[in-house]
Write an enzyme that holds these catalytic residues in place. Structure first.
Site, mmCIF file in Angstrom:
data_model
loop_
_atom_site.group_PDB
_atom_site.id
_atom_site.type_symbol
_atom_site.label_atom_id
_atom_site.label_comp_id
_atom_site.label_asym_id
_atom_site.label_seq_id
_atom_site.Cartn_x
_atom_site.Cartn_y
_atom_site.Cartn_z
ATOM 1 N N LYS A 158 -21.111 18.417 -30.116
ATOM 2 C CA LYS A 158 -20.519 18.563 -28.567
ATOM 3 C C LYS A 158 -19.895 20.131 -28.463
ATOM 4 O O LYS A 158 -18.698 20.583 -28.915
ATOM 5 C CB LYS A 158 -19.320 17.458 -28.533
ATOM 6 C CG LYS A 158 -19.138 17.702 -27.080
ATOM 7 C CD LYS A 158 -18.005 16.258 -26.574
ATOM 8 C CE LYS A 158 -17.527 16.141 -25.410
ATOM 9 N NZ LYS A 158 -18.395 16.253 -24.295
HETATM 10 N N1 PPE Z 1 -23.403 13.243 -23.116
HETATM 11 C C1 PPE Z 1 -22.768 14.201 -23.005
HETATM 12 C C2 PPE Z 1 -23.753 15.497 -22.455
HETATM 13 C C3 PPE Z 1 -21.808 14.383 -22.558
HETATM 14 O O1 PPE Z 1 -20.868 15.558 -22.434
HETATM 15 C C4 PPE Z 1 -20.772 13.184 -22.897
HETATM 16 C C5 PPE Z 1 -19.258 13.174 -22.696
HETATM 17 C C6 PPE Z 1 -21.285 11.925 -23.385
HETATM 18 C C7 PPE Z 1 -22.661 12.166 -23.324
HETATM 19 C C8 PPE Z 1 -20.637 10.768 -23.444
HETATM 20 O O2 PPE Z 1 -19.936 10.972 -24.647
HETATM 21 P P1 PPE Z 1 -18.420 9.939 -25.026
HETATM 22 O O3 PPE Z 1 -17.443 10.710 -24.212
HETATM 23 O O4 PPE Z 1 -18.186 10.107 -26.442
HETATM 24 O O5 PPE Z 1 -18.703 8.664 -24.747
HETATM 25 N N2 PPE Z 1 -18.754 14.027 -21.642
HETATM 26 C C9 PPE Z 1 -17.295 14.255 -21.654
HETATM 27 C C10 PPE Z 1 -17.297 15.599 -20.631
HETATM 28 C C11 PPE Z 1 -16.518 15.449 -19.253
HETATM 29 C C12 PPE Z 1 -16.299 16.887 -18.593
HETATM 30 O O6 PPE Z 1 -16.617 17.032 -17.458
HETATM 31 O O7 PPE Z 1 -15.720 17.640 -19.113
HETATM 32 C C13 PPE Z 1 -16.551 13.463 -21.286
HETATM 33 O O8 PPE Z 1 -16.761 12.223 -20.726
HETATM 34 O O9 PPE Z 1 -15.455 13.579 -21.751
#
Ligand code: PPE
Length: 306
Positions: A158
């Site tokens: 990330k």
């Molecule tokens: N894919 C991407 C590209 C991504 O950024 C997130 C989280 C996910 C999948 C889901 O991952 P998880 O949160 O572990 O279930 N995206 C974060 C970005 C929010 C933002 O705009 O800043 C989040 O959900 O916290």
């Protein structure tokens, strides 16, 4: 606008919100090599606050740093404690938690390796795509931007710079009148949304792209897969998905820490199912909220009480 809180944890101590600044030569600001997390803390049914899957998020933060050859000058335990302390000191019952590790200032140039700095910020963040989105679903567009391939950017990290791709896709989707962008990989397979993982339902079976695709290994994705398999007994397949499988799905939903479980009611002007939140999406959403709020204490190890 983000509502200010009192304190931000930076490099081991608390500083006032307004003093949490960095130098303009901060390496990450120029080249994008930094890593972060997004975590939610919920007020549970008995009034206590609990962070959802804190340990897994901090593990991923350190994994992201390792992928980028960055060393974080704290242990995972110390960052976990910093997150909890930051919530306590700001007296928040519910919040979003953003740990971020970045390369500080010092040397410039791509080869520079400046000391890693790390901060934890908390703020109040309601429904990511709006309350109505959780109930009624959103309209999404398949993006004209491609998710970078597996050996272009490291999809399991990330990483700050990766979000240029997400921001471009999101802006395009909004400019075209949609709420979210769905990105395909270089082979045209469905990858994920700009900030969420994606699932579809067809004939009672749930499908989602595998971790071998260029997608983030979402903690929410993992939680939903576990709930589907172990609690709801709904069949789940991780496999590559073609773009038009989205068009003919019975249900589609997105998931992420910020977006939680958000139904998709339309993709590229095709109505999905009945054009509203589908029944499996609803069951999964209900169960997810019961778990994060401690109403159904099925997996106590997923909650870290503040
Ligand atoms: N894919 C991407 C590209 C991504 O950024 C997130 C989280 C996910 C999948 C889901 O991952 P998880 O949160 O572990 O279930 N995206 C974060 C970005 C929010 C933002 O705009 O800043 C989040 O959900 O916290």
């Amino acid at each position: 606008m983000v509502e200010k809180v009192q304190k931000i944890w930076m490099d081991g101590s608390f500083v006032d919100w307004d003093k949490a600044t960095v130098h303009i030569l901060t390496h990450t600001l120029h080249y994008g090599v930094g890593v972060f997390e997004g975590i939610r803390c919920y007020e549970t049914h008995d009034g206590r606050s609990a962070v959802f899957r804190l340990r897994e998020h901090i593990r991923r933060l350190f994994d992201s740093a390792k992928i980028c050859s960055m060393s974080i000058p704290f242990t995972q335990e110390e960052i976990i404690e910093a997150c909890l302390e930051t919530i306590r000191i700001n007296k928040l019952r519910e919040c979003y938690i953003r740990p971020i590790a970045f390369m500080g200032d010092g040397a410039m140039g791509l080869g520079a390796v400046n000391p890693t700095r790390i901060a934890v910020i908390v703020w109040k963040w309601g429904a990511y795509l709006g309350e109505e989105a959780l109930q009624k679903g959103i309209r999404a567009k398949v993006s004209s931007f491609t998710r970078p391939g597996l050996n272009m950017l490291m999809s399991k990290g990330k990483v700050v710079g990766h979000y240029v791709n997400s921001v471009l896709a999101k802006r395009e989707a909004i400019a075209c009148g949609y709420q979210e962008a769905i990105l395909l990989d270089a082979q045209g397979k469905v990858a994920e949304a700009s900030g969420e993982n994606i699932f579809l339902v067809r004939e009672g079976v749930v499908h989602t792209p595998p971790l071998g695709s260029p997608i983030l290994a979402g903690v929410t994705r993992d939680s939903l897969i576990t709930i589907l398999k172990e609690d709801l007994g709904i069949p789940l397949v991780e496999r590559e998905i073609a773009r038009d499988e989205l068009y003919v799905a019975d249900e589609i939903f997105l998931c992420g820490t910020a977006a939680e479980v958000t139904p998709v009611r339309e993709v590229d002007e095709r109505r999905i199912g009945e054009g509203s939140r589908g029944p499996i999406t609803k069951r999964l959403q209900d169960r997810y909220f019961e778990i994060v709020r401690g109403i159904r204490p099925l997996r106590p190890e997923w909650l870290t009480y503040v």
